[in-house]
Design a protein around this motif. Structure first.
Motif, PDB file in Angstrom:
ATOM      1  N   ARG A 172       0.854  -1.202   0.000  1.00  0.00           N
ATOM      2  CA  ARG A 172       0.000   0.000   0.000  1.00  0.00           C
ATOM      3  C   ARG A 172       0.885   1.246   0.000  1.00  0.00           C
ATOM      4  NH1 ARG A 172      -0.938   1.611   5.777  1.00  0.00           N
ATOM      5  NH2 ARG A 172      -0.014  -0.023   7.066  1.00  0.00           N
ATOM      6  N   LEU A 220       3.155   4.408  -0.647  1.00  0.00           N
ATOM      7  CA  LEU A 220       4.260   4.697  -1.566  1.00  0.00           C
ATOM      8  C   LEU A 220       4.853   3.417  -2.155  1.00  0.00           C
ATOM      9  CD1 LEU A 220       5.819   7.518   0.598  1.00  0.00           C
ATOM     10  CD2 LEU A 220       5.053   7.813  -1.756  1.00  0.00           C
ATOM     11  N   LEU A 263       7.445 -10.700   3.716  1.00  0.00           N
ATOM     12  CA  LEU A 263       8.551 -10.282   4.586  1.00  0.00           C
ATOM     13  C   LEU A 263       8.089  -9.221   5.574  1.00  0.00           C
ATOM     14  CD1 LEU A 263      11.609 -10.670   5.213  1.00  0.00           C
ATOM     15  CD2 LEU A 263      11.960  -8.502   4.029  1.00  0.00           C
ATOM     16  N   ASP A 264       8.228  -9.559   6.847  1.00  0.00           N
ATOM     17  CA  ASP A 264       8.113  -8.567   7.915  1.00  0.00           C
ATOM     18  C   ASP A 264       9.536  -8.094   8.162  1.00  0.00           C
ATOM     19  OD1 ASP A 264       8.120  -7.258  10.394  1.00  0.00           O
ATOM     20  OD2 ASP A 264       6.504  -8.494  11.178  1.00  0.00           O
ATOM     21  N   ASN A 289      11.366   0.918   1.917  1.00  0.00           N
ATOM     22  CA  ASN A 289      10.214   1.816   2.000  1.00  0.00           C
ATOM     23  C   ASN A 289       9.380   1.582   3.261  1.00  0.00           C
ATOM     24  OD1 ASN A 289       7.788   3.396   0.829  1.00  0.00           O
ATOM     25  ND2 ASN A 289       6.981   1.337   1.172  1.00  0.00           N
ATOM     26  N   GLY A 306       7.709   1.400   6.706  1.00  0.00           N
ATOM     27  CA  GLY A 306       7.937   2.267   7.854  1.00  0.00           C
ATOM     28  C   GLY A 306       6.684   2.403   8.696  1.00  0.00           C
ATOM     29  N   ILE A 341      12.066  -1.165  12.894  1.00  0.00           N
ATOM     30  CA  ILE A 341      11.495  -1.126  11.539  1.00  0.00           C
ATOM     31  C   ILE A 341      12.086   0.028  10.712  1.00  0.00           C
ATOM     32  CG2 ILE A 341       9.357  -0.752  10.218  1.00  0.00           C
ATOM     33  CD1 ILE A 341       7.884  -2.111  12.627  1.00  0.00           C
ATOM     34  N   SER A 348      12.579  10.635   6.180  1.00  0.00           N
ATOM     35  CA  SER A 348      11.616  11.732   6.313  1.00  0.00           C
ATOM     36  C   SER A 348      12.330  12.994   6.757  1.00  0.00           C
ATOM     37  CB  SER A 348      10.556  11.381   7.354  1.00  0.00           C
ATOM     38  OG  SER A 348       9.733  12.494   7.603  1.00  0.00           O
ATOM     39  N   TYR A 383       8.981   8.801  15.983  1.00  0.00           N
ATOM     40  CA  TYR A 383       9.145   8.762  14.522  1.00  0.00           C
ATOM     41  C   TYR A 383      10.364   9.579  14.099  1.00  0.00           C
ATOM     42  CZ  TYR A 383       7.957   9.130   9.542  1.00  0.00           C
ATOM     43  OH  TYR A 383       7.985   9.064   8.170  1.00  0.00           O
ATOM     44  N   HIS A 421      13.401  11.907   1.127  1.00  0.00           N
ATOM     45  CA  HIS A 421      12.156  12.343   1.778  1.00  0.00           C
ATOM     46  C   HIS A 421      11.093  12.416   0.682  1.00  0.00           C
ATOM     47  CE1 HIS A 421       9.124  14.581   3.866  1.00  0.00           C
ATOM     48  NE2 HIS A 421       9.284  15.635   3.097  1.00  0.00           N
ATOM     49  N   PRO A 422       9.979  11.678   0.827  1.00  0.00           N
ATOM     50  CA  PRO A 422       9.000  11.609  -0.275  1.00  0.00           C
ATOM     51  C   PRO A 422       8.107  12.829  -0.417  1.00  0.00           C
ATOM     52  CG  PRO A 422       8.238  10.300   1.586  1.00  0.00           C
ATOM     53  CD  PRO A 422       9.603  10.797   1.960  1.00  0.00           C
ATOM     54  N   THR A 471      -1.205   9.218   1.908  1.00  0.00           N
ATOM     55  CA  THR A 471      -1.233   7.760   2.124  1.00  0.00           C
ATOM     56  C   THR A 471      -1.897   7.560   3.479  1.00  0.00           C
ATOM     57  OG1 THR A 471       0.864   7.772   3.312  1.00  0.00           O
ATOM     58  CG2 THR A 471       0.983   7.429   0.917  1.00  0.00           C
ATOM     59  N   ASP A 472      -1.985   6.300   3.939  1.00  0.00           N
ATOM     60  CA  ASP A 472      -2.513   6.065   5.291  1.00  0.00           C
ATOM     61  C   ASP A 472      -1.672   6.832   6.310  1.00  0.00           C
ATOM     62  OD1 ASP A 472      -4.424   4.385   4.245  1.00  0.00           O
ATOM     63  OD2 ASP A 472      -3.245   2.564   4.581  1.00  0.00           O
ATOM     64  N   MET A 473      -0.343   6.838   6.101  1.00  0.00           N
ATOM     65  CA  MET A 473       0.518   7.539   7.049  1.00  0.00           C
ATOM     66  C   MET A 473       0.419   9.054   6.907  1.00  0.00           C
ATOM     67  SD  MET A 473       4.634   7.329   7.735  1.00  0.00           S
ATOM     68  CE  MET A 473       4.714   5.584   8.077  1.00  0.00           C
TER      69      MET A 473
END
Ligand SMILES: NC(=O)c1ccc[n+]([C@@H]2O[C@H](COP(=O)([O-])OP(=O)(O)OC[C@H]3O[C@@H](n4cnc5c(N)ncnc54)[C@H](OP(=O)(O)O)[C@@H]3O)[C@@H](O)[C@H]2O)c1
Length: 236
Positions: free
Chosen positions: A11, A13, A56-57, A82, A84, A114, A143, A158, A187-188, A193-195
Motif C-alpha cells: 500500500r 508509496l 517479509l516482515d 520503503n 515504515g 522497523i 523523512s 518517529y 524524503h518523499p 497515504t494512510d501515514m
C-alpha cells in the motif's frame, strides 16, 4: 532487464513504486507482510509476469536472511527500503505515546527496529545481489521529520527513528564508496497515504515519479545525501 526490490509494497508509496516500475518494464520483487491480504498488489501481477511477491516482515531479521538465501544468484539493481511506521498516534484526542510524559518505549523500540535497523539489515543481507547488478543502488525512504536542523516539537519516536536511519545510511554510503554501490536517502514529501493522511500536499504518483527520477540519476558524489522527492537538499 533491471530488477527492483521494494519493502512495504502492499500500500501507499510502496505500492506506487511497484506500479511505476512495472509500467517501465522492470522486474519487481515486491515484499509485504501478508501477500494473501495484498489483493491490489497481487492484481498488478496479473497484468504481466514481471511481478514476484514475497512475504517479509522487515522486523524479522532471520526472515530477511532466509529471503536473501532464497534469492541467492538474483541480481538486484535497486533496493528500496520503503516500509515504515509512524509510531503511536492520538486517536481520541488524548496523548499519543509520543507525548512527553506519556512516552511508549515499547513502541519506540519497534519503530527503531522497523525504521532504523531494518533498512541497514536489508542492505547487509542483499549486498551481494546488489553488487552483482548493473545499477547498484540502495534507496531508503526517510523523512524530513528526521532532520535535526528542521525539528519542531512532537513525534519524538518517529523523528528519532528517521534521524537514526539517516546516520546509518550515511555511514553505509561512505563504507560502500568505491564499490560502485550508491545510497539514496529520500524524503518523499508530505504524501496522501494512510501515514500521510488525506490532508497531505501531494499524491503518490508525483512523489514516486520524483524519487524514481533521482534514483535513476544518482551519481557516486550524491551517494549519502539527504534530499526530498524534487532533489532539494534537506539539512541534517
Ligand atoms: N506519507 C508521507 O507523507 C511520508 C512522509 C515522509 C516519509 N514517509 C515514509 O515513506 C514510507 C512509506 O510510507 P507510506 O506513507 O506509504 O505509509 P503507509 O501507507 O502507512 O504504508 C506503510 C507500509 O509499510 C509497511 N510496513 C510497516 N511495518 C512493516 C514491517 N514490519 N514489515 C514490512 N512492512 C511493514 C506497511 O505494511 P502493512 O500494510 O503490513 O502494515 C505498509 O506497506 C515510510 O518509510 C514512511 O516513513 C512517508
Amino acid at each position: 532487464m533491471s530488477t527492483v526490490m521494494i519493502t512495504g509494497a502492499n500500500r501507499g508509496l510502496g505500492l506506487e513504486f511497484v506500479r511505476q516500475y512495472l509500467k517501465e518494464g522492470w522486474h519487481v520483487l515486491a515484499l509485504c507482510r501478508d501477500p494473501q491480504k495484498a489483493t491490489v498488489l497481487r492484481q498488478l501481477g496479473k497484468e504481466g509476469s514481471l511481478l514476484q511477491v514475497y512475504a517479509l516482515d522487515v522486523a524479522d531479521f532471520a526472515a530477511i536472511d532466509r529471503l536473501a538465501a532464497e534469492l541467492d544468484g538474483e541480481t538486484i539493481d535497486v533496493l528500496i527500503n520503503n516500509a515504515g511506521v509512524s509510531g503511536p498516534r492520538a486517536t481520541d484526542g488524548g496523548p499519543s505515546g509520543q507525548t512527553f510524559g506519556h512516552t511508549n518505549y515499547e513502541a519506540w523500540s519497534e519503530a527503531f527496529k522497523i525504521n532504523s535497523q531494518a533498512p541497514f539489515k536489508m542492505a547487509e543481507a542483499f549486498i551481494q545481489q546488489i553488487e552483482a547488478s548493473e545499477h547498484k543502488i540502495i534507496a531508503t525512504i526517510t523523512s524530513k521529520m528526521g532532520s535535526i536542523g528542521d525539528a519542531t516539537t512532537g513525534s519524538t519516536i518517529y523523528r528519532s527513528s528517521k534521524t537514526a536511519v539517516n546516520m546509518a545510511m550515511t555511514t553505509l554510503a561512505k563504507q560502500l564508496a568505491g564499490s560502485g554501490v550508491k545510497v539514496a536517502l529520500l524524503h518523499p514529501g508530505w504524501v496522501r497515504t494512510d501515514m500521510g493522511g488525506p490532508q497531505a500536499l501531494i499524491g503518490v504518483e508525483e512523489s514516486v515519479a520524483g524519487m524514481r527520477k533521482l534514483i535513476a540519476s544518482i551519481t557516486p558524489a550524491e551517494s549519502g545525501k539527504f534530499v526530498d522527492y524534487a532533489g532539494t537538499a534537506i539539512p541534517w
